[in-house]
Design an enzyme around this catalytic site. Structure first.
Site, PDB file in Angstrom:
ATOM      1  N   SER A 101       0.818  -1.212   0.000  1.00  0.00           N
ATOM      2  CA  SER A 101       0.000   0.000   0.000  1.00  0.00           C
ATOM      3  C   SER A 101       0.855   1.266   0.000  1.00  0.00           C
ATOM      4  CB  SER A 101      -0.955  -0.041   1.193  1.00  0.00           C
ATOM      5  OG  SER A 101      -1.963   0.921   1.083  1.00  0.00           O
ATOM      6  N   ASP A 242      -2.531   6.313  -3.422  1.00  0.00           N
ATOM      7  CA  ASP A 242      -1.354   5.683  -2.834  1.00  0.00           C
ATOM      8  C   ASP A 242      -0.897   4.543  -3.733  1.00  0.00           C
ATOM      9  OD1 ASP A 242      -3.366   3.857  -2.296  1.00  0.00           O
ATOM     10  OD2 ASP A 242      -2.622   3.343  -0.309  1.00  0.00           O
ATOM     11  N   ASP A 244      -1.251   1.378  -4.017  1.00  0.00           N
ATOM     12  CA  ASP A 244      -2.168   0.375  -4.576  1.00  0.00           C
ATOM     13  C   ASP A 244      -3.540   0.953  -4.865  1.00  0.00           C
ATOM     14  OD1 ASP A 244      -2.948   0.606  -1.903  1.00  0.00           O
ATOM     15  OD2 ASP A 244      -3.500  -1.499  -1.730  1.00  0.00           O
ATOM     16  N   ASP A 246      -5.972   2.192  -3.118  1.00  0.00           N
ATOM     17  CA  ASP A 246      -7.179   1.939  -2.328  1.00  0.00           C
ATOM     18  C   ASP A 246      -7.520   3.129  -1.433  1.00  0.00           C
ATOM     19  OD1 ASP A 246      -5.209   1.679  -0.389  1.00  0.00           O
ATOM     20  OD2 ASP A 246      -6.022  -0.172   0.469  1.00  0.00           O
TER      21      ASP A 246
END
EC number: 5.4.2.10
Length: 448
Positions: A101, A242, A244, A246
């Site tokens: 992440s 960010d 990833d 999410d």
């Protein structure tokens, strides 16, 4: 039962330190066995972000899954919410996202999704952990029953179409100049393309990953570069994702940050006016600003708080029937569309409000005045600093200092060895003094 491998958001740690090929192999084998259903060929989809270590972990997980008879569909670099969506869409038994992440590139992690696209429950994660520590040689597939692996084309287009369908068909972003910072991460291809297809004038930064620059001075953890670019290009709005994708933060045309609490306020008020809220309220975490709670109360909306972590937000949304929730860090969950936090889909909902109102983003997206909030981190190497009696005594003294005019939250991070100390109240100086008392005590405890 305490968990050995899984934290609040999957398994995460230093690549080739905590996250080794051996660990990834075990996760693949154990999860593959837990998610076998009947006699048909089982399938798992695997996505990843742009970290250099993703190749190593992906290969090890493929070996693990195929060794227990699971077929593997490789998606390549793609946002975490796209993996959740495709797990369900492609009728897979399991979904995997290889990502840490917002963490630095040297870290990596493994997130797992069930066949319905939701993150796994604590109980299922414990089942996987137990199998990881067992000898499963006798449960490996026979040579004729080994799984196969292949790469899947067109997954970016599937996610783009999914994201666009969350907006009214007639809505266009024409006339909006948007700067998007993809954090040199998983969204570097799909999000600029989707915004362009919706009619926006798109300027992409953080869209040249090299395996080691993910989240490096870019993305939602470092929004200053985006703020500068928005002002430089005289853009209407900036979107910061960010690694990833999410989570999302945004920047107004003046270069000012719009955090997850403000985004929730914008979406909640708009959905209330349109009759789209399943219940009159939203779900947030203990980290959300008291200013948001007061704003929602003024709108006749309730606010349910959970522990930190989007999985806990989603659990309460499902348990109590809410369809909107999130965190100030930018995890926004809209259960009418998604099964997990989706930074890009959340950004689209805000852009829709901006287009609908036809006003500057600075007027649309700052719905309340946040109370002064101080957040400081103390990193530690080992042990349990919060169990130190001197630390506990200092926390009690700090709470007395606030004298009921604010709140303190001291907690261990679920994803890294950090103690987070948050204070909030109407008197900023008093809040900062209380936070500094705790940070000083923790620092002494860590050094000892």
């Amino acid at each position: 039962m305490a968990r050995k491998y899984f934290g609040t958001d999957g398994i995460r740690g230093r690549a080739n330190g905590v996250i080794t090929p051996e660990l990834a192999l075990k996760v693949g084998q154990a999860a593959g066995l837990v998610f076998q259903r009947g006699e048909y060929r089982h399938r798992v989809v695997i996505g990843k972000d742009t970290r250099l270590s993703g190749y190593m972990i992906e290969t090890a997980m493929v070996a693990g899954f195929t060794s227990v008879g699971m077929d593997v569909l490789l998606l390549g670099p793609i946002p975490t919410p796209a993996v959740a969506m495709l797990t369900k869409s492609m009728r897979a038994d399991l979904g995997v996202m290889i990502s840490a992440s917002h963490n630095p590139f040297a870290d990596n992690g493994i997130k797992l999704f069930g066949p319905s696209g939701y993150k796994l429950s604590d109980e299922v994660e414990l089942q996987i952990e137990e199998l990881m520590d067992e000898n499963i040689d006798r449960r490996l597939a026979q040579s004729t029953q080994l799984g196969r692996a292949r790469r899947i084309d067109g997954v970016h287009d599937r996610y783009i179409e999914f994201a666009k369908r969350t907006l009214p068909r007639e809505l266009s972003l024409e006339g909006l100049r948007v700067v998007v910072d993809c954090a040199n991460g998983a969204a570097y291809k799909v999000v600029p393309e989707a915004l362009w297809e919706l009619g926006a004038d798109v300027i992409a930064i953080g869209a040249e990953p090299d395996g080691m620059n993910i989240n490096k001075e870019c993305g939602s953890t470092s929004p200053d570069a985006l703020a500068h670019k928005v002002r430089e290009m005289r853009a209407d709005i900036g979107i910061a994702l960010d690694g990833d994708a999410d989570r999302v933060l945004m920047i107004d045309e003046r270069g000012h940050l719009i955090d997850g609490d403000q985004l929730l306020a914008v979406i909640a008020q708009s959905w209330k006016e349109d009759g789209r809220l399943a219940k009159p309220g939203i779900v947030t975490t203990v980290m959300s600003n008291l200013g948001l709670e007061r704003f929602l109360a003024g709108e006749g909306l309730s606010m349910v708080r959970t522990p930190v972590g989007d999985r806990y937000v989603l659990e309460q949304m499902m348990a109590q029937g809410y369809n909107l929730g999130g965190e100030p860090s930018g995890h926004i969950i809209m259960s009418d569309f998604t099964t997990t936090g989706d930074g890009f889909v959340a950004a689209l909902q805000v852009l829709a409000v901006v287009q609908k109102l036809g006003r500057p983003v600075s007027e649309v997206c700052h719905r309340f005045e946040p109370l002064p909030q101080i957040l400081k981190n103390v990193r530690y190497r080992s042990g349990k600093p919060l169990e130190n009696p001197k630390v506990q005594s200092t926390i009690a003294d700090a709470e007395k200092k606030l004298n009921g005019c604010g709140r303190l939250l001291v907690r261990s991070s679920g994803t890294e060895p950090v103690i987070r100390v948050m204070g909030e109240g109407d008197d900023r100086d008093r809040v900062e003094e209380a936070v500094d008392m705790i940070v000083a005590a923790l620092s002494i405890g860590v050094a000892a």
